[in-house]
Design a protein around this motif. Structure first.
Motif, PDB file in Angstrom:
ATOM      1  N   GLY A  79       0.812  -1.207   0.000  1.00 54.57           N
ATOM      2  CA  GLY A  79       0.000   0.000   0.000  1.00 54.57           C
ATOM      3  C   GLY A  79       0.849   1.263   0.000  1.00 54.57           C
ATOM      4  O   GLY A  79       2.087   1.212  -0.043  1.00 54.57           O
ATOM      5  N   GLY A  97      -7.427   6.306  -4.839  1.00 53.20           N
ATOM      6  CA  GLY A  97      -7.929   5.126  -5.533  1.00 53.20           C
ATOM      7  C   GLY A  97      -7.357   4.953  -6.923  1.00 53.20           C
ATOM      8  O   GLY A  97      -7.352   3.844  -7.461  1.00 53.20           O
ATOM      9  N   PHE A 102      -2.099   2.073  -4.013  1.00 52.39           N
ATOM     10  CA  PHE A 102      -3.142   2.161  -2.986  1.00 52.39           C
ATOM     11  C   PHE A 102      -3.802   0.806  -2.730  1.00 52.39           C
ATOM     12  O   PHE A 102      -4.105   0.048  -3.649  1.00 52.39           O
ATOM     13  N   ARG A 103      -4.005   0.516  -1.425  1.00 57.19           N
ATOM     14  CA  ARG A 103      -4.767  -0.656  -1.008  1.00 57.19           C
ATOM     15  C   ARG A 103      -5.765  -0.215   0.043  1.00 57.19           C
ATOM     16  O   ARG A 103      -5.389   0.248   1.124  1.00 57.19           O
ATOM     17  N   LYS A 104      -7.036  -0.377  -0.270  1.00 57.19           N
ATOM     18  CA  LYS A 104      -8.095   0.126   0.598  1.00 57.19           C
ATOM     19  C   LYS A 104      -8.062  -0.519   1.973  1.00 57.19           C
ATOM     20  O   LYS A 104      -8.371   0.129   2.983  1.00 57.19           O
ATOM     21  N   ASP A 105      -7.684  -1.805   2.060  1.00 57.46           N
ATOM     22  CA  ASP A 105      -7.688  -2.495   3.348  1.00 57.46           C
ATOM     23  C   ASP A 105      -6.556  -2.032   4.265  1.00 57.46           C
ATOM     24  O   ASP A 105      -6.580  -2.273   5.475  1.00 57.46           O
ATOM     25  N   ASP A 107      -4.674   1.347   3.488  1.00 58.97           N
ATOM     26  CA  ASP A 107      -4.556   2.808   3.450  1.00 58.97           C
ATOM     27  C   ASP A 107      -5.886   3.470   3.786  1.00 58.97           C
ATOM     28  O   ASP A 107      -6.513   4.135   2.938  1.00 58.97           O
ATOM     29  N   SER A 108      -6.353   3.292   5.025  1.00 58.12           N
ATOM     30  CA  SER A 108      -7.634   3.873   5.414  1.00 58.12           C
ATOM     31  C   SER A 108      -7.732   3.955   6.921  1.00 58.12           C
ATOM     32  O   SER A 108      -6.899   3.416   7.652  1.00 58.12           O
ATOM     33  N   GLU A 113     -13.849   6.933   3.567  1.00 58.87           N
ATOM     34  CA  GLU A 113     -13.447   6.481   2.234  1.00 58.87           C
ATOM     35  C   GLU A 113     -12.289   7.363   1.773  1.00 58.87           C
ATOM     36  O   GLU A 113     -12.475   8.550   1.514  1.00 58.87           O
ATOM     37  N   PRO A 114     -11.074   6.831   1.692  1.00 62.42           N
ATOM     38  CA  PRO A 114      -9.922   7.678   1.364  1.00 62.42           C
ATOM     39  C   PRO A 114      -9.987   8.223  -0.060  1.00 62.42           C
ATOM     40  O   PRO A 114     -10.319   7.511  -0.999  1.00 62.42           O
ATOM     41  N   HIS A 115      -9.690   9.500  -0.167  1.00 62.11           N
ATOM     42  CA  HIS A 115      -9.516  10.151  -1.483  1.00 62.11           C
ATOM     43  C   HIS A 115      -8.115  10.754  -1.504  1.00 62.11           C
ATOM     44  O   HIS A 115      -7.181  10.115  -1.941  1.00 62.11           O
TER      45      HIS A 115
END
Length: 291
Positions: A79, A97, A102-105, A107-108, A113-115
């Motif tokens: 990530g 995104g 980026f990896r949602k699991d 980087d959050s 919801e990361p932008h």
């Protein structure tokens, strides 16, 4: 835009630090930076060098995250957070995104919801100690270069402040340890700096020489006006940088004859530089000895 008041507030925080508790300090720094750059969420992860991973410690976001320490660690290179840890460089993206790193699991933070993302590595000198991450600037605007410069500056100042506190704590512990040893010596110990001013005079030295009160920082002649021979020995040691072992010195205290057994020594700092001279001694007067 970073306000002058924000800089003053950060400086006040550094001056208020008293204990080098890194986890709590970085958690507070995270909160202060997030407020200044108006981030909706933030996360502090400390670096575990043995397992080469980032461990979540503190997070800010719309949803409370009391169990930050229970979140899964992030391996170096995984990530955007892991990328920062691997390459030890900051990263700032407007659309997380769309970034292939980026990896949602990972980087959050909970409930967000990361932008936009802004991440910086944290160092102790050249050693990585953690990562600070900030998510989604308020009102949907991207993080700016000013936000990045402020975050980097505050993280570097924080590292310096923590290092100063650790060094001060180490010095205090060593000083206390050495003082305890000197205070409990049965023999006397006197030390002077390069100008011949007293640096150390332990309790046994005051007792044996009949010194009253604190003589620290006094010229040695003023500290022992009744024993100029001892002052001369220390002055000679400073001038010649030569020491002597097991010598005797006859003198008198309150009209009574006394005999000192002494040795002189040189004092050096951690780098080996000459910083002063010292003398250790014992009262070896025999009862009924003639003057």
């Amino acid at each position: 835009m970073i306000r002058t008041e924000d800089l003053y507030d950060a400086l006040d925080f550094f001056y208020s630090l008293r204990e080098p508790d890194e986890f709590q300090t970085w958690s507070r720094i995270l909160e202060k930076i997030a407020a200044v750059i108006r981030a909706e969420g933030a996360s502090y992860l400390y670096f575990d060098p043995k397992n080469k991973r980032l461990v979540p410690f503190h997070a800010l976001g719309p949803t409370p995250d009391p169990d930050s320490q229970e979140r899964m660690p992030v391996s170096v290179g995984e990530g955007l957070l892991g990328w920062v840890a691997k390459f030890r460089e900051p990263v700032m993206v407007a659309q997380a995104g769309a970034d292939k790193r980026f990896r949602k699991d990972i980087d959050s933070v909970p409930g967000l919801e990361p932008h936009g993302m802004l991440c910086v590595p944290v160092f102790d000198r050249l050693d990585l100690t953690g990562v600070l991450a900030f998510f989604n600037k308020e009102e949907g605007s991207p993080f700016s270069d000013a936000d990045l410069r402020f975050t980097l500056a505050i993280s570097r100042l924080s590292s310096l402040a923590l290092r100063r506190l650790r060094l001060e704590g180490m010095v205090n512990r060593v000083t206390s340890y050495n003082s305890s040893i000197l205070d409990n010596l049965s023999g006397g110990f006197l030390a002077v700096d390069l100008q011949g001013r007293v640096m150390i005079c332990n309790p046994a030295a005051r007792r044996i020489l009949g010194i009253q009160g604190d003589v620290t920082d006094l010229p040695i002649e003023n500290a022992v006006p009744h024993l100029m021979e001892l002052a001369a020995i220390l002055r000679m040691t400073l001038a010649s940088k030569q020491t002597v072992k097991r010598r005797d010195l006859r003198w008198s205290l309150a009209g009574e004859p006394r005999l000192l057994g002494y040795s002189s020594l040189l004092i050096q700092d951690a780098a080996g530089a000459f910083t002063g001279a010292g003398i250790t001694f014992q009262d070896i007067t025999k009862p009924g000895a003639p003057a």
